[in-house]
Design a protein around this motif. Structure first.
Motif, PDB file in Angstrom:
ATOM      1  N   ALA A   1      65.787  -2.005  63.163  1.00 56.64           N
ATOM      2  CA  ALA A   1      65.835  -2.157  64.323  1.00 56.64           C
ATOM      3  C   ALA A   1      65.093  -2.780  64.708  1.00 56.64           C
ATOM      4  CB  ALA A   1      66.425  -0.633  65.377  1.00 56.64           C
ATOM      5  N   ARG A   2      63.919  -2.605  64.744  1.00 57.96           N
ATOM      6  CA  ARG A   2      62.525  -2.652  63.612  1.00 57.96           C
ATOM      7  C   ARG A   2      62.225  -4.429  63.728  1.00 57.96           C
ATOM      8  NH1 ARG A   2      59.532   1.922  61.161  1.00 57.96           N
ATOM      9  NH2 ARG A   2      59.663   2.919  63.075  1.00 57.96           N
ATOM     10  N   GLU A   3      63.651  -4.878  62.640  1.00 64.85           N
ATOM     11  CA  GLU A   3      63.221  -5.866  62.142  1.00 64.85           C
ATOM     12  C   GLU A   3      63.902  -6.824  63.150  1.00 64.85           C
ATOM     13  OE1 GLU A   3      65.164  -9.392  58.211  1.00 64.85           O
ATOM     14  OE2 GLU A   3      65.893  -6.443  58.985  1.00 64.85           O
ATOM     15  N   LEU A   4      65.196  -6.752  63.852  1.00 61.42           N
ATOM     16  CA  LEU A   4      65.966  -7.462  65.045  1.00 61.42           C
ATOM     17  C   LEU A   4      64.750  -7.397  66.309  1.00 61.42           C
ATOM     18  CD1 LEU A   4      69.622  -5.807  64.753  1.00 61.42           C
ATOM     19  CD2 LEU A   4      68.475  -8.450  64.220  1.00 61.42           C
ATOM     20  N   LEU A   5      63.980  -6.783  66.025  1.00 59.95           N
ATOM     21  CA  LEU A   5      63.393  -6.303  67.503  1.00 59.95           C
ATOM     22  C   LEU A   5      62.097  -7.684  67.610  1.00 59.95           C
ATOM     23  CD1 LEU A   5      62.373  -2.476  68.259  1.00 59.95           C
ATOM     24  CD2 LEU A   5      63.363  -4.896  70.570  1.00 59.95           C
ATOM     25  N   ALA A   6      61.532  -7.651  66.000  1.00 59.52           N
ATOM     26  CA  ALA A   6      60.391  -8.542  65.240  1.00 59.52           C
ATOM     27  C   ALA A   6      60.731  -9.627  65.671  1.00 59.52           C
ATOM     28  CB  ALA A   6      59.626  -8.363  64.083  1.00 59.52           C
ATOM     29  N   LEU A   7      62.279  -9.962  64.986  1.00 61.19           N
ATOM     30  CA  LEU A   7      62.770 -11.493  65.390  1.00 61.19           C
ATOM     31  C   LEU A   7      62.823 -11.924  66.313  1.00 61.19           C
ATOM     32  CD1 LEU A   7      63.710 -13.827  63.761  1.00 61.19           C
ATOM     33  CD2 LEU A   7      65.876 -12.244  63.001  1.00 61.19           C
ATOM     34  N   SER A   8      63.600 -11.250  67.207  1.00 58.47           N
ATOM     35  CA  SER A   8      63.841 -11.420  68.879  1.00 58.47           C
ATOM     36  C   SER A   8      62.797 -11.471  69.233  1.00 58.47           C
ATOM     37  CB  SER A   8      64.185 -10.248  70.091  1.00 58.47           C
ATOM     38  OG  SER A   8      64.509 -10.451  71.357  1.00 58.47           O
ATOM     39  N   ALA A   9      61.504 -11.533  69.095  1.00 61.31           N
ATOM     40  CA  ALA A   9      59.662 -10.951  70.098  1.00 61.31           C
ATOM     41  C   ALA A   9      59.087 -12.412  69.501  1.00 61.31           C
ATOM     42  CB  ALA A   9      59.039 -10.413  69.706  1.00 61.31           C
TER      43      ALA A   9
ATOM     44  N   ARG B   1      61.216 -15.032  68.614  1.00 64.50           N
ATOM     45  CA  ARG B   1      62.014 -16.646  69.065  1.00 64.50           C
ATOM     46  C   ARG B   1      61.662 -16.421  69.939  1.00 64.50           C
ATOM     47  NH1 ARG B   1      66.321 -18.249  66.074  1.00 64.50           N
ATOM     48  NH2 ARG B   1      66.770 -17.292  64.115  1.00 64.50           N
ATOM     49  N   ASN B   2      60.707 -15.380  71.181  1.00 68.01           N
ATOM     50  CA  ASN B   2      60.785 -15.901  72.085  1.00 68.01           C
ATOM     51  C   ASN B   2      59.106 -15.531  72.923  1.00 68.01           C
ATOM     52  OD1 ASN B   2      63.722 -14.833  74.192  1.00 68.01           O
ATOM     53  ND2 ASN B   2      63.659 -13.867  72.032  1.00 68.01           N
ATOM     54  N   ASN B   3      58.729 -15.996  71.637  1.00 74.74           N
ATOM     55  CA  ASN B   3      57.363 -16.720  71.693  1.00 74.74           C
ATOM     56  C   ASN B   3      56.516 -15.264  71.893  1.00 74.74           C
ATOM     57  OD1 ASN B   3      57.741 -19.211  71.523  1.00 74.74           O
ATOM     58  ND2 ASN B   3      59.135 -19.486  73.282  1.00 74.74           N
ATOM     59  N   ASP B   4      57.066 -13.889  71.753  1.00 69.99           N
ATOM     60  CA  ASP B   4      55.591 -12.269  72.350  1.00 69.99           C
ATOM     61  C   ASP B   4      55.941 -12.759  70.774  1.00 69.99           C
ATOM     62  OD1 ASP B   4      55.028 -10.542  72.629  1.00 69.99           O
ATOM     63  OD2 ASP B   4      56.587  -9.978  74.546  1.00 69.99           O
ATOM     64  N   THR B   5      54.477 -13.057  70.923  1.00 72.75           N
ATOM     65  CA  THR B   5      54.176 -12.970  69.241  1.00 72.75           C
ATOM     66  C   THR B   5      52.897 -11.572  68.784  1.00 72.75           C
ATOM     67  OG1 THR B   5      51.569 -14.206  69.968  1.00 72.75           O
ATOM     68  CG2 THR B   5      53.450 -14.988  69.129  1.00 72.75           C
ATOM     69  N   THR B   6      52.747 -10.861  70.315  1.00 74.06           N
ATOM     70  CA  THR B   6      51.854  -8.892  70.066  1.00 74.06           C
ATOM     71  C   THR B   6      53.093  -8.654  69.964  1.00 74.06           C
ATOM     72  OG1 THR B   6      50.580 -10.290  72.196  1.00 74.06           O
ATOM     73  CG2 THR B   6      51.084  -7.743  71.710  1.00 74.06           C
ATOM     74  N   ALA B   7      54.894  -8.012  71.129  1.00 72.50           N
ATOM     75  CA  ALA B   7      54.881  -8.131  70.575  1.00 72.50           C
ATOM     76  C   ALA B   7      55.883  -7.951  68.611  1.00 72.50           C
ATOM     77  CB  ALA B   7      56.811  -8.043  70.872  1.00 72.50           C
ATOM     78  N   ALA B   8      56.252  -9.232  68.423  1.00 71.38           N
ATOM     79  CA  ALA B   8      56.158  -9.758  66.820  1.00 71.38           C
ATOM     80  C   ALA B   8      55.567  -8.635  66.050  1.00 71.38           C
ATOM     81  CB  ALA B   8      56.531 -10.962  66.463  1.00 71.38           C
ATOM     82  N   ARG B   9      54.099  -8.712  65.834  1.00 70.92           N
ATOM     83  CA  ARG B   9      53.457  -7.999  65.503  1.00 70.92           C
ATOM     84  C   ARG B   9      52.972  -6.619  65.167  1.00 70.92           C
ATOM     85  NH1 ARG B   9      49.311 -12.834  66.970  1.00 70.92           N
ATOM     86  NH2 ARG B   9      48.924 -13.720  65.299  1.00 70.92           N
ATOM     87  N   LYS B  10      53.313  -6.024  66.448  1.00 69.42           N
ATOM     88  CA  LYS B  10      53.601  -4.575  67.378  1.00 69.42           C
ATOM     89  C   LYS B  10      54.910  -4.306  65.765  1.00 69.42           C
ATOM     90  CE  LYS B  10      55.898  -1.278  69.740  1.00 69.42           C
ATOM     91  NZ  LYS B  10      56.357  -0.639  71.125  1.00 69.42           N
ATOM     92  N   TRP B  11      56.019  -4.863  66.242  1.00 69.37           N
ATOM     93  CA  TRP B  11      57.100  -4.478  65.033  1.00 69.37           C
ATOM     94  C   TRP B  11      56.630  -4.854  63.130  1.00 69.37           C
ATOM     95  CZ3 TRP B  11      58.833  -1.235  67.257  1.00 69.37           C
ATOM     96  CH2 TRP B  11      59.813  -0.722  68.634  1.00 69.37           C
ATOM     97  N   LEU B  12      56.123  -5.770  62.524  1.00 70.89           N
ATOM     98  CA  LEU B  12      55.988  -6.235  61.270  1.00 70.89           C
ATOM     99  C   LEU B  12      55.277  -4.954  61.956  1.00 70.89           C
ATOM    100  CD1 LEU B  12      56.304 -10.249  62.305  1.00 70.89           C
ATOM    101  CD2 LEU B  12      57.780  -8.263  60.253  1.00 70.89           C
ATOM    102  N   ASP B  13      54.141  -4.523  62.046  1.00 69.83           N
ATOM    103  CA  ASP B  13      53.620  -3.812  61.804  1.00 69.83           C
ATOM    104  C   ASP B  13      54.219  -2.256  61.064  1.00 69.83           C
ATOM    105  OD1 ASP B  13      50.847  -5.474  61.200  1.00 69.83           O
ATOM    106  OD2 ASP B  13      50.388  -4.392  63.833  1.00 69.83           O
ATOM    107  N   ALA B  14      54.763  -1.839  62.496  1.00 68.55           N
ATOM    108  CA  ALA B  14      56.311  -1.285  61.867  1.00 68.55           C
ATOM    109  C   ALA B  14      56.513  -0.843  61.242  1.00 68.55           C
ATOM    110  CB  ALA B  14      56.795  -0.734  63.697  1.00 68.55           C
ATOM    111  N   ILE B  15      57.125  -2.114  60.111  1.00 65.68           N
ATOM    112  CA  ILE B  15      57.704  -1.926  59.064  1.00 65.68           C
ATOM    113  C   ILE B  15      56.292  -2.141  57.801  1.00 65.68           C
ATOM    114  CG2 ILE B  15      59.221  -4.285  57.547  1.00 65.68           C
ATOM    115  CD1 ILE B  15      59.983  -5.206  60.550  1.00 65.68           C
ATOM    116  N   ALA B  16      56.056  -2.785  58.537  1.00 65.66           N
ATOM    117  CA  ALA B  16      54.976  -2.862  56.928  1.00 65.66           C
ATOM    118  C   ALA B  16      54.388  -1.095  57.029  1.00 65.66           C
ATOM    119  CB  ALA B  16      53.082  -3.852  57.556  1.00 65.66           C
TER     120      ALA B  16
END
Length: 217
Positions: A166-174, A176-191
């Motif tokens: 779920a986190r990977e898909l959310l990060a990828l979607s963010a 793709r939709n140019n929401d870097t803040t949300a992308a970082r949020k989910w990538l940090d959760a993964i890390a």
């Protein structure tokens, strides 16, 4: 004298038992017949259920073989038929496999099939979550981040079985939709999750490298 009294007591007891049997024997016999019928019925039910499970298992294997032979339309039909009549254990599996086969011809239709499973409380929480993940995976290239967030945020919580996907898909979607803040949020959760699978962690790190650097204040 004591022996005589014992014999009299025994005779009285026999007479009482005889009267009780004459009075209630029909009920006792009826009860025994009901017990035998119930046991026989239960055994018959178990036999029929085992037979249905065996037939469903064989049909499921045949459908899997069709899929492995790239006969996806035929496999989808077989899984759909199985989902309609199989015992509950095979029914959910067949519905998931039917959706997977449909994905090769119509991803949106397959996503709808997964959504139907996700909305069905009768299949159980983990199956519902898996269906949500599968649907989101088909839509990640076309759906908005808001849509993906609505679909997956509950599945991305720390104790969720499918949180990593779920986190990977959310990060990828963010991303793709140019929401870097949300992308970082989910990538940090993964890390930060020590149980993140190595392969997923590597993909997350690769996606992290594609994000623009954080502006310095």
């Amino acid at each position: 004298m004591s022996e005589l009294f014992d014999e009299v007591d025994e005779e009285v007891r026999r007479e009482q038992l005889k009267k009780l049997w004459e009075k209630y024997s029909i009920y006792f016999i009826a009860l025994m017949v009901l017990i035998v019928a119930a046991v026989g019925g239960w055994r018959g039910y178990q036999y029929l259920e085992a037979k249905k499970a065996a037939e469903a298992g064989a049909a499921f294997e045949k459908a899997v073989e069709l899929s492995e032979q790239d006969k996806h339309a035929e496999a989808e039909t077989a899984f759909t038929e199985l989902a309609a009549k199989a015992p509950s254990g095979y029914r959910t599996l067949a519905r998931l496999r039917a959706a997977a086969e449909a994905a090769s011809r119509d991803p949106k239709a397959a996503a709808k099939m997964y959504d139907d499973i996700a909305a069905d409380r009768g299949v159980g929480g983990e199956w519902q979550d898996l269906a949500k993940i599968r649907a989101a995976g088909l839509l990640v290239d076309s759906a908005s981040y808001a849509d993906m967030q609505q679909r997956l945020e509950a599945s991305a919580t720390p104790k969720s079985t499918f949180r990593h996907s779920a986190r990977e898909l959310l990060a990828l979607s963010a991303w793709r939709n140019n929401d870097t803040t949300a992308a970082r949020k989910w990538l940090d959760a993964i890390a930060e999750d020590g149980e993140t699978p190595p392969g997923l962690r590597s993909r997350a790190e690769a996606l992290q490298a594609l994000l623009p650097p954080v502006a310095k204040s």
